[in-house]
Design an enzyme around this catalytic site. Structure first.
Site, short mmCIF file in Angstrom:
data_model
loop_
_atom_site.label_atom_id
_atom_site.label_comp_id
_atom_site.label_asym_id
_atom_site.label_seq_id
_atom_site.Cartn_x
_atom_site.Cartn_y
_atom_site.Cartn_z
CB SER A 54 -10.14 1.07 -7.55
OG SER A 54 -9.01 1.06 -6.78
CB SER A 109 -12.60 7.04 -9.25
OG SER A 109 -11.43 6.73 -8.56
CG ASP A 162 -6.27 2.11 -7.46
OD1 ASP A 162 -5.60 1.27 -6.83
OD2 ASP A 162 -6.66 3.17 -6.95
CD GLU A 193 -3.09 -0.46 0.03
OE1 GLU A 193 -3.02 -0.19 -1.20
OE2 GLU A 193 -3.77 -1.40 0.47
CB THR A 198 4.49 0.19 -2.60
OG1 THR A 198 3.33 -0.55 -2.98
CG2 THR A 198 4.84 -0.13 -1.16
CG ASP A 199 0.53 2.90 -6.51
OD1 ASP A 199 0.77 3.72 -5.60
OD2 ASP A 199 -0.59 2.83 -7.07
C1 GLA Z 1 -5.13 4.67 -4.02
C2 GLA Z 1 -4.36 5.05 -5.27
C3 GLA Z 1 -3.34 3.97 -5.65
C4 GLA Z 1 -2.48 3.58 -4.46
C5 GLA Z 1 -3.34 3.32 -3.22
C6 GLA Z 1 -2.52 3.10 -2.00
O1 GLA Z 1 -5.93 3.57 -4.28
O2 GLA Z 1 -5.22 5.29 -6.34
O3 GLA Z 1 -2.56 4.41 -6.73
O4 GLA Z 1 -1.50 4.54 -4.21
O5 GLA Z 1 -4.24 4.38 -2.96
O6 GLA Z 1 -1.75 1.96 -2.12
#
Ligand code: GLA
Length: 382
Positions: free
Chosen positions: A122, A124, A168, A31, A33-34
């Protein structure tokens, strides 16, 4: 759901639509980390955004959100973000395609989604992806799935104002049932990891908390991580993301400058390692090791990254002493949304009852739950 959508479309626009779907997602671990060039381990779930769409002969976009019973008409050559409007997720994608030089025309579109909004699943990204997937198909844009995920992410940046990572949109586009995606957000290489958890179930508890400050706090976390990278890169060459940073560098370089930035970046560096450890645990069939890592992630998100909230912490604490709950943590961006729980299937009902009671007592609030399964990514519906 799709029949209703199709019928509604025909009644409204008097023409046959084409139907598409893109799913919401869970993330087992990894989480925040992306956007730091780390690893994530998401999978799509059954809940999805569906659209019915047909081309028009002009440049108008006639958009409807079926569940909200709202509609709006936009013009292809005049797209701007509209504060707090669901139409941003559609217009943002159209805008990105136009910026890439694709030739589009007007269209009629009805959206229907059963992904709970603000639950960290997610919803959106699913709308962005289903629109990107559909327009790519209808207007022959010839973009790859990766390119569609990336432009959906850009739509989120520019029309929703959230500087999200790629997880996402990638998961919504590329997932495969019964698999997790191990995505390296630095190289964008990915592999599918089999996820057959026969005697276990994934249960989401929805705190129903939805903080309005979530997107600004998200962008602030991202900035703090970038600050850490900048400081480290001033001392050590070729550092471009926290992926290339270790705890020693953070202790030596970042801690003397700013303890908060140190705390944030240390969480991320540890979390990137936890994804690797979780993949090893999965490959060895060591489900209890995976569960322990999930609890550790929650601790980090709550104490060091500070993106949890009282309700999410209570939900995780509530299951800690239930032996059949293997792991639990808050999921997604944070400040509300769901916890993800890995539970022995035989104990799912008992666990739900217990946690519902605790939540009711503490917050005088109902606790929606979803038992989720992995699903395929975006597709056309025949
Ligand atoms: C949201 C963002 C993702 C990611 C998560 C946390 O979902 O859209 O890109 O950063 O939070 O891991």
């Amino acid at each position: 759901m799709t029949q209703l959508l199709q019928q509604h479309f025909i009644n409204t626009f008097k023409t046959e639509p084409v139907l598409y779907r893109s799913p919401g997602r869970i993330n087992i671990i990894g989480e925040h980390t992306d956007y730091n060039g780390g690893f994530v381990l998401p999978a799509a779930i059954q809940q999805a955004a569906h659209i019915a769409i047909s081309k028009r002969n002009d440049n108008a976009l006639h958009l409807m959100a079926m569940d909200l019973n709202e509609s709006i008409v936009l013009q292809l050559n005049d797209l701007q973000p509209i504060p707090h409007s669901w139409s941003n997720y559609i217009a943002g994608v159209v805008d990105q395609l136009l910026q890439q030089g694709k030739t589009l025309g007007g269209f009629n579109l009805i959206l229907n989604s059963n992904i709970p909004i603000g639950a960290g699943l997610s919803s959106s990204a699913a709308i962005e992806c289903v629109v990107a997937y559909a327009l790519n198909d209808l207007f022959n844009c010839n973009l790859t799935s990766l390119a569609l995920a990336q432009l959906s992410q850009q739509a989120e940046h520019h029309f929703a104002g959230v500087k999200c990572g790629l997880m996402d949109q990638f998961a919504s586009m590329m997932s495969k049932k019964d698999q997790l995606i191990k995505l390296d957000c630095y190289s964008l290489q990915y592999e599918y990891i089999p996820f057959n958890i026969q005697n276990y179930s994934l249960v989401l508890f929805n705190s129903c908390v939805n903080h309005s400050l979530a997107s600004s706090a998200y962008n602030e976390r991202r900035q703090q991580c970038e600050q850490a990278v900048e400081w480290v890169s001033q001392s050590i060459p070729n550092i471009h993301s926290l992926r290339q940073v270790n705890e020693e560098m953070l202790n030596n370089i970042v801690l003397p400058k700013d303890s908060l930035v140190h705390k944030r970046s240390t969480y991320v560096v540890n979390e990137i390692q936890r994804v690797e450890a979780a993949c090893n645990a999965l490959q060895q069939g060591n489900i209890s090791a995976l569960g322990k890592l999930m609890f550790k992630t929650h601790e980090g998100l709550s104490i060091d990254y500070e993106v949890s909230c009282k309700e999410l912490d209570v939900l995780v604490d509530a299951v800690k002493n239930i032996p059949e709950v293997i792991g639990a943590r808050m999921m997604g961006g944070g400040f509300g949304g769901c916890t993800l729980n890995l539970i022995e299937s035989s104990a799912v009902n008992k666990t739900i009852e217990t946690v519902e009671k605790i939540y009711q007592q503490q917050f005088n609030s109902n606790l929606p739950h979803y038992i989720v399964e992995t699903a395929n990514g975006s597709s056309k519906i025949n």
